[in-house]
Each structure stands twice: as structure tokens, then as C-alpha cells.
Design a protein around this motif. Structure first.
Motif, PDB file in Angstrom:
ATOM      1  N   ARG A  21      -6.107  -5.054  -5.509  1.00 13.04           N
ATOM      2  CA  ARG A  21      -6.785  -5.276  -4.233  1.00 13.04           C
ATOM      3  C   ARG A  21      -5.974  -6.173  -3.298  1.00 13.04           C
ATOM      4  NH1 ARG A  21     -12.459  -6.998  -4.884  1.00 13.04           N
ATOM      5  NH2 ARG A  21     -12.287  -7.615  -2.696  1.00 13.04           N
ATOM      6  N   SER A  55     -15.288  -7.168   0.134  1.00 15.43           N
ATOM      7  CA  SER A  55     -14.235  -6.170  -0.096  1.00 15.43           C
ATOM      8  C   SER A  55     -13.144  -6.221   0.975  1.00 15.43           C
ATOM      9  CB  SER A  55     -14.835  -4.760  -0.130  1.00 15.43           C
ATOM     10  OG  SER A  55     -15.412  -4.432   1.128  1.00 15.43           O
ATOM     11  N   GLN A  56     -13.457  -6.848   2.106  1.00 16.47           N
ATOM     12  CA  GLN A  56     -12.512  -6.918   3.218  1.00 16.47           C
ATOM     13  C   GLN A  56     -11.690  -8.207   3.218  1.00 16.47           C
ATOM     14  OE1 GLN A  56     -12.735  -3.950   5.417  1.00 16.47           O
ATOM     15  NE2 GLN A  56     -13.869  -3.526   3.545  1.00 16.47           N
ATOM     16  N   GLY A 141     -15.587  -0.431   5.231  1.00 10.51           N
ATOM     17  CA  GLY A 141     -15.585  -0.279   3.786  1.00 10.51           C
ATOM     18  C   GLY A 141     -16.595   0.774   3.383  1.00 10.51           C
ATOM     19  N   ASP A 180     -22.263  -9.033  -5.100  1.00 10.98           N
ATOM     20  CA  ASP A 180     -21.121  -9.584  -4.365  1.00 10.98           C
ATOM     21  C   ASP A 180     -21.167 -11.098  -4.249  1.00 10.98           C
ATOM     22  OD1 ASP A 180     -20.001  -7.100  -3.956  1.00 10.98           O
ATOM     23  OD2 ASP A 180     -20.679  -6.889  -1.876  1.00 10.98           O
ATOM     24  N   VAL A 211     -11.309  -0.042   0.348  1.00  6.57           N
ATOM     25  CA  VAL A 211     -12.274   0.128  -0.747  1.00  6.57           C
ATOM     26  C   VAL A 211     -11.657  -0.301  -2.080  1.00  6.57           C
ATOM     27  CG1 VAL A 211     -13.981   1.689  -1.765  1.00  6.57           C
ATOM     28  CG2 VAL A 211     -13.068   2.189   0.507  1.00  6.57           C
ATOM     29  N   GLY A 213     -11.779  -2.277  -5.982  1.00 12.31           N
ATOM     30  CA  GLY A 213     -12.634  -2.773  -7.045  1.00 12.31           C
ATOM     31  C   GLY A 213     -13.367  -1.731  -7.864  1.00 12.31           C
ATOM     32  N   LYS A 216     -16.714  -0.072  -6.929  1.00 18.87           N
ATOM     33  CA  LYS A 216     -16.736   0.979  -5.910  1.00 18.87           C
ATOM     34  C   LYS A 216     -16.255   2.325  -6.451  1.00 18.87           C
ATOM     35  CE  LYS A 216     -18.119  -1.872  -2.736  1.00 18.87           C
ATOM     36  NZ  LYS A 216     -17.354  -2.192  -1.530  1.00 18.87           N
ATOM     37  N   SER A 251     -10.667   1.060  -8.124  1.00 23.62           N
ATOM     38  CA  SER A 251     -11.664   1.858  -7.407  1.00 23.62           C
ATOM     39  C   SER A 251     -11.383   3.355  -7.519  1.00 23.62           C
ATOM     40  CB  SER A 251     -11.736   1.446  -5.929  1.00 23.62           C
ATOM     41  OG  SER A 251     -10.510   1.664  -5.269  1.00 23.62           O
TER      42      SER A 251
END
Length: 258
Positions: A21, A55-56, A141, A180, A211, A213, A216, A251
Motif C-alpha cells: 500500500r 485507505s487514502q 476509493g 477502520d 484500493v 488492503g 478490500k 487487495s
């Protein structure tokens, strides 16, 4: 391209898969910066929409360090906001982006969604702002239930006539906010939100979808391998001619394994 595990085209959607990531976020930010510079070389101003989610984080952090962008010529929006949280709440998406991006890069204009306003009035106000000119870029996302913005499967509409609307959040979406680490438990998560609709998001000229992880992986499998349907709202991205989706090995695992 360094650290690129895989690149593929699924329908009209470009998919790039990176080792982890951190690299994903860095490479997505580099692509966004390049597109921003290209657009700013031809236009006086550009208009962008950003997502607020953990996620961002790596993407946004890299974006704050980018050099050579005249952010004073950027008008920024965000794509959703909870209803029922006070303006001071740490979970507010506007605050998330303010702290992680806007306070550092200082866009010329930032339009925040005010969910403490009358919902009808706020939808009209924000819709009017969004409609003033086309949106150049969206950085988004995908949720664990396949949502984009807060267009969960029960409320997603590929032909939605609205620009922004109020929605009931489904259980999977609300549980993701706990997963999260944004809320301590499910009962603390608001049940309603304002969201830009799917047609509003996909009307933008360029989309960059981040996206990462393992959590996801199921949503990404449905997005890339299933039918294009509101059962997985993100599947509509496969019909956008200028969208790149950035995944990591985690992901992308279920897609890679069929």
C-alpha cells in the motif's frame, strides 16, 4: 514502472497492482500530480473531488509533498459527509481532508459539505457549486461493500438524477467505519450521510481509484470480475474511459486467484 506487480485492462478500466500500500499510494499520487500539471498547463483552474478514508492515507501524504503544483488554481470538493456529527467531530470527512491535505497544500478554493445545514438546502447549495464547471479529476476509493462515496448497494443508482443526496448507510458500510478505527463501536457510527451520486463522480474527466488492503479484496473481486451492477456500485468504473485503479497485492489477491 518500479515496483509494479501487474497491469491489466478490464473493459475500459486500467488496473495497476503494486507490491504494497505504501508503493501504491506513492505511485497513484505521482500519476495524479502528472495529470494536474498537464491540466494546469492548459487551463487557468482545475476542479477536483477527494475521498476521505484511511485507505487514502499514503496517497494523500505523498500528494502533500509534491512539488511544482500551483494549488492556488485548484478548486477542491469532497464526496461525502456524515449527517448528525458536530462540526468538531474528528470523524468528519471534511476535517479528515483538511488535516491531511488541504491545510498543507492550501487549494485556492475548498468547498466543504455542511451536513449541519438543512439537508435540502445543502444538497442544492453543493449541487450548484459542482455544476458551475465540469469536474476535471476525482480521487476515490472503494468500500468493503463495493460502494463509491456513500453509494451503498441499496441506494446506488447508475442513472441517479441527483448530483448529491442524503442516504441511509447500510450495515456493512457502517461496520467498515469501525473496522477502520474511525469509531469505537457500531452504535457510534451515524446512520445517514450526504453523498455525491454515481453519475456525478463518473462524469469527471479523469478518475484515480486507490484500493489497498486485504479487507478490500472481496469488493475488488466483484468490481473487476463480476457483472456491472449496483450490487457492486464500483463496477461502473469499468465503463469509464479515463479511470485507473490502483491495487496492491493484498487487495488484488482474490482477483489474481480467480
Amino acid at each position: 514502472m518500479n515496483n509494479l506487480s501487474k497491469t491489466t485492462l478490464i473493459d475500459q478500466l486500467t488496473v495497476e497492482v503494486y507490491q504494497n500500500r505504501n508503493i501504491l499510494g506513492q505511485e497513484a499520487a505521482k500519476a495524479v500530480v502528472l495529470k494536474m500539471k498537464e491540466l494546469l498547463s492548459n487551463k487557468n483552474r482545475i476542479r477536483m473531488i477527494f475521498a476521505a478514508a484511511p485507505s487514502q492515507n499514503e496517497f494523500l501524504e505523498t500528494l502533500t509533498k509534491a512539488e511544482g503544483i500551483d494549488w492556488s488554481r485548484v478548486t477542491a470538493f469532497h464526496m461525502d459527509e456524515y449527517i448528525g456529527l458536530p462540526a468538531s467531530a474528528s470523524q468528519r470527512f471534511g476535517r479528515f481532508l483538511k488535516e491531511r491535505l488541504f491545510d498543507t497544500v492550501k487549494p485556492g478554493v475548498v468547498h466543504f459539505i455542511d451536513s449541519e445545514n438543512s439537508i435540502e438546502e445543502e444538497c442544492k447549495r453543493y449541487a450548484d457549486l459542482l455544476s458551475e464547471q465540469p469536474i476535471d479529476m476525482v480521487c476515490l476509493g472503494i468500500g468493503e461493500n463495493g460502494h463509491i462515496a456513500f453509494n451503498d448497494p441499496p441506494v446506488a443508482d447508475f442513472q441517479d438524477p441527483s448530483i448529491i443526496k442524503s442516504v441511509e448507510l447500510d450495515l456493512v458500510c457502517r461496520q467498515q467505519q469501525v473496522n477502520d478505527g474511525c469509531f469505537t463501536d457500531l452504535k457510534s457510527v451515524p446512520t445517514q450521510a450526504l453523498t455525491l451520486t454515481i453519475p456525478t463522480l463518473v462524469a469527471a474527466n479523469y478518475l484515480f481509484c486507490i484500493v489497498p488492503g486485504t479487507n478490500k479484496s472481496e469488493a475488488l473481486k466483484h468490481t473487476l470480475s463480476g457483472p456491472i451492477t449496483t450490487d457492486c456500485p464500483a463496477s461502473i468504473l469499468r465503463q469509464h474511459g479515463h479511470c485507473t485503479l490502483y491495487a496492491d497485492d493484498d487487495s488484488f489477491e482474490l482477483v489474481a486467484n480467480g
